[in-house]
Motif scaffolding. Structure first.
Motif, PDB file in Angstrom:
ATOM      1  N   ARG A 119       1.311  -1.515   0.112  1.00 26.95           N
ATOM      2  CA  ARG A 119      -0.630  -0.286  -0.111  1.00 26.95           C
ATOM      3  C   ARG A 119       0.560   1.584  -0.182  1.00 26.95           C
ATOM      4  NH1 ARG A 119      -2.475  -3.608   3.702  1.00 26.95           N
ATOM      5  NH2 ARG A 119      -4.865  -3.946   2.659  1.00 26.95           N
ATOM      6  N   ARG A 120       2.256   1.406   0.990  1.00 26.04           N
ATOM      7  CA  ARG A 120       2.421   2.098   0.693  1.00 26.04           C
ATOM      8  C   ARG A 120       3.921   2.643  -0.646  1.00 26.04           C
ATOM      9  NH1 ARG A 120       5.521   2.632   6.840  1.00 26.04           N
ATOM     10  NH2 ARG A 120       5.635   0.552   6.804  1.00 26.04           N
ATOM     11  N   ALA A 123       1.582   4.517  -2.501  1.00 25.95           N
ATOM     12  CA  ALA A 123       1.278   5.938  -2.506  1.00 25.95           C
ATOM     13  C   ALA A 123       2.836   6.398  -3.193  1.00 25.95           C
ATOM     14  CB  ALA A 123       1.461   6.087  -0.955  1.00 25.95           C
ATOM     15  N   GLY A 269      -1.063  13.980  -1.183  1.00 28.51           N
ATOM     16  CA  GLY A 269      -2.200  12.859  -1.006  1.00 28.51           C
ATOM     17  C   GLY A 269      -1.474  11.249  -0.687  1.00 28.51           C
ATOM     18  N   SER A 270      -0.281  11.071  -1.086  1.00 26.58           N
ATOM     19  CA  SER A 270       0.251  10.031  -1.230  1.00 26.58           C
ATOM     20  C   SER A 270       0.856   9.906  -0.056  1.00 26.58           C
ATOM     21  CB  SER A 270       1.049  10.567  -2.628  1.00 26.58           C
ATOM     22  OG  SER A 270       0.920   9.713  -4.100  1.00 26.58           O
ATOM     23  N   LEU A 272       0.653  11.691   2.988  1.00 26.46           N
ATOM     24  CA  LEU A 272      -0.501  11.863   4.179  1.00 26.46           C
ATOM     25  C   LEU A 272      -1.120  10.522   4.661  1.00 26.46           C
ATOM     26  CD1 LEU A 272      -3.174  15.366   3.243  1.00 26.46           C
ATOM     27  CD2 LEU A 272      -1.296  13.964   5.110  1.00 26.46           C
ATOM     28  N   TYR A 273      -0.988   9.623   2.656  1.00 22.72           N
ATOM     29  CA  TYR A 273      -1.547   8.347   3.140  1.00 22.72           C
ATOM     30  C   TYR A 273      -0.680   7.507   3.578  1.00 22.72           C
ATOM     31  CZ  TYR A 273      -3.298   3.903   1.867  1.00 22.72           C
ATOM     32  OH  TYR A 273      -3.555   2.775   2.047  1.00 22.72           O
ATOM     33  N   SER A 274       0.978   7.708   3.330  1.00 22.24           N
ATOM     34  CA  SER A 274       2.090   6.944   4.082  1.00 22.24           C
ATOM     35  C   SER A 274       2.221   6.986   5.036  1.00 22.24           C
ATOM     36  CB  SER A 274       3.481   6.993   3.458  1.00 22.24           C
ATOM     37  OG  SER A 274       3.070   7.498   1.546  1.00 22.24           O
ATOM     38  N   TYR A 276      -0.421   7.825   7.470  1.00 17.33           N
ATOM     39  CA  TYR A 276      -1.603   7.067   8.094  1.00 17.33           C
ATOM     40  C   TYR A 276      -1.390   5.601   7.778  1.00 17.33           C
ATOM     41  CZ  TYR A 276      -6.391   4.838   8.304  1.00 17.33           C
ATOM     42  OH  TYR A 276      -7.470   3.339   8.073  1.00 17.33           O
ATOM     43  N   ARG A 277      -0.817   5.183   6.646  1.00 21.48           N
ATOM     44  CA  ARG A 277      -0.293   3.596   6.437  1.00 21.48           C
ATOM     45  C   ARG A 277       0.606   2.978   8.148  1.00 21.48           C
ATOM     46  NH1 ARG A 277      -3.485  -0.035   6.593  1.00 21.48           N
ATOM     47  NH2 ARG A 277      -1.242  -1.888   5.897  1.00 21.48           N
ATOM     48  N   GLN A 280      -0.722   3.297  11.373  1.00 24.91           N
ATOM     49  CA  GLN A 280      -1.468   1.805  11.301  1.00 24.91           C
ATOM     50  C   GLN A 280      -0.570   0.490  11.450  1.00 24.91           C
ATOM     51  OE1 GLN A 280      -3.795   1.056   8.137  1.00 24.91           O
ATOM     52  NE2 GLN A 280      -6.106   1.696   9.005  1.00 24.91           N
TER      53      GLN A 280
END
Length: 292
Positions: A119-120, A123, A269-270, A272-274, A276-277, A280
């Motif tokens: 996932r990362r 991203a 966005g990429s 921020l998602y990284s 977030y992952r 987690q």
């Protein structure tokens, strides 16, 4: 929230420093600017290092070597970044630099064996697409200074990977003072063959302003990590792009093209998602398993 606000302030100060530096383009040489600015910044950082007891703790031989490598990477970063900044819109350069955390993630996976899931990794790939939209490698939108921004991102990656390898005991202000001092010395040597010009009240004020805001930015960035959770505070680094858009338009009259804005949104966005992952994964690792 306090840490996040301090981080946002830090990004505003770093961007304001870029505005001051860009305003000096064509009036004072890059070498003279960095010699004067970083000479003053180094003295302030050394004073802060002394005040916080950094000299008593000192640096191990390993950390001292890493600090020198970090400083040399910063010398290269300053050269390529500021040359790009002097010749490209502020927001465009800042937007490309927002890909640095993604590149650092890839480098950490390769050189430090840090795990990066699919996932990362996806991203990161999306972030690189965003960078391509910003620099637009075509006959109309691409130039040598776009390459300079990409080289600057590579130099930042080296700097940050080396920083991760420093021990926790390495005093922050002392390491930062060494970095700033090397920039001052390197560009001071470069400037021997460059004609220095007498500073006007405006150019002198801009350099002094750059000294004040960049020292403030350093202090805020350190303080933000100390008073807030890293996973919550770090994404607020992307507020630098908002400041660059605002100040670039107000001060220089520049506003990015729609493709640049789209690329910047993808990069942010990429990133921020990284974050977030990563948050987690960290939380899952912290929860003890219930299996027998």
């Amino acid at each position: 929230m306090k840490g996040a606000l301090i981080m946002a302030l830090s990004m505003a100060l770093f961007t304001l420093n870029d505005v001051f530096m860009k305003s000096l383009a064509g009036e004072v040489s890059l070498y003279q600017i960095l010699t004067l600015r970083n000479g003053a910044v180094t003295l302030v950082l050394l004073a802060l290092a002394a005040r916080t007891g950094a000299f008593r703790r000192g640096l191990s031989r390993r950390d001292a070597g890493l600090a020198v490598i970090r400083g040399l990477a910063e010398v290269a970063t300053a050269y390529f970044f500021l040359n790009a900044l002097f010749n490209m819109p502020l927001a465009n350069v800042t937007a490309v630099l927002q890909s640095a955390p993604l590149v650092v993630m890839v480098a950490a996976a390769i050189f430090l064996n840090e795990p990066v899931g699919w996932r990362r990794a996806s991203a990161v790939a999306a972030g690189f697409v965003g960078v391509l939209l910003i620099v637009r490698p075509g006959p109309e939108g691409f130039n040598i200074f776009a390459i300079y921004t990409l080289i600057a991102v590579g130099c930042i990656t080296v700097r940050d990977i080396v920083t991760r390898k420093l021990s926790r005991e390495a005093p922050t202000f002392l390491v930062t003072a060494i970095t700033s001092g090397l920039v001052c010395v390197a560009f001071g040597l470069y400037s021997v063959n460059v004609e220095w010009v007498a500073l006007t009240p405006v150019s002198g004020g801009l350099i002094l302003g750059a000294v004040v805001v960049i020292v403030g930015a350093y202090i805020c960035s350190v303080q933000a990590m100390r008073v807030g959770e890293v996973s919550f505070v770090s994404p607020f680094r992307y507020t630098a792009l908002l400041w660059a858009l605002l100040l670039g338009f107000v001060v220089f009259g520049d506003f990015p093209a729609p493709l640049t804005l789209l690329g910047a949104a993808i990069v942010v966005g990429s990133g921020l998602y990284s974050f977030y992952r990563e948050l987690q994964v960290t939380r899952r690792a912290a929860v003890p398993s219930t299996r027998p």
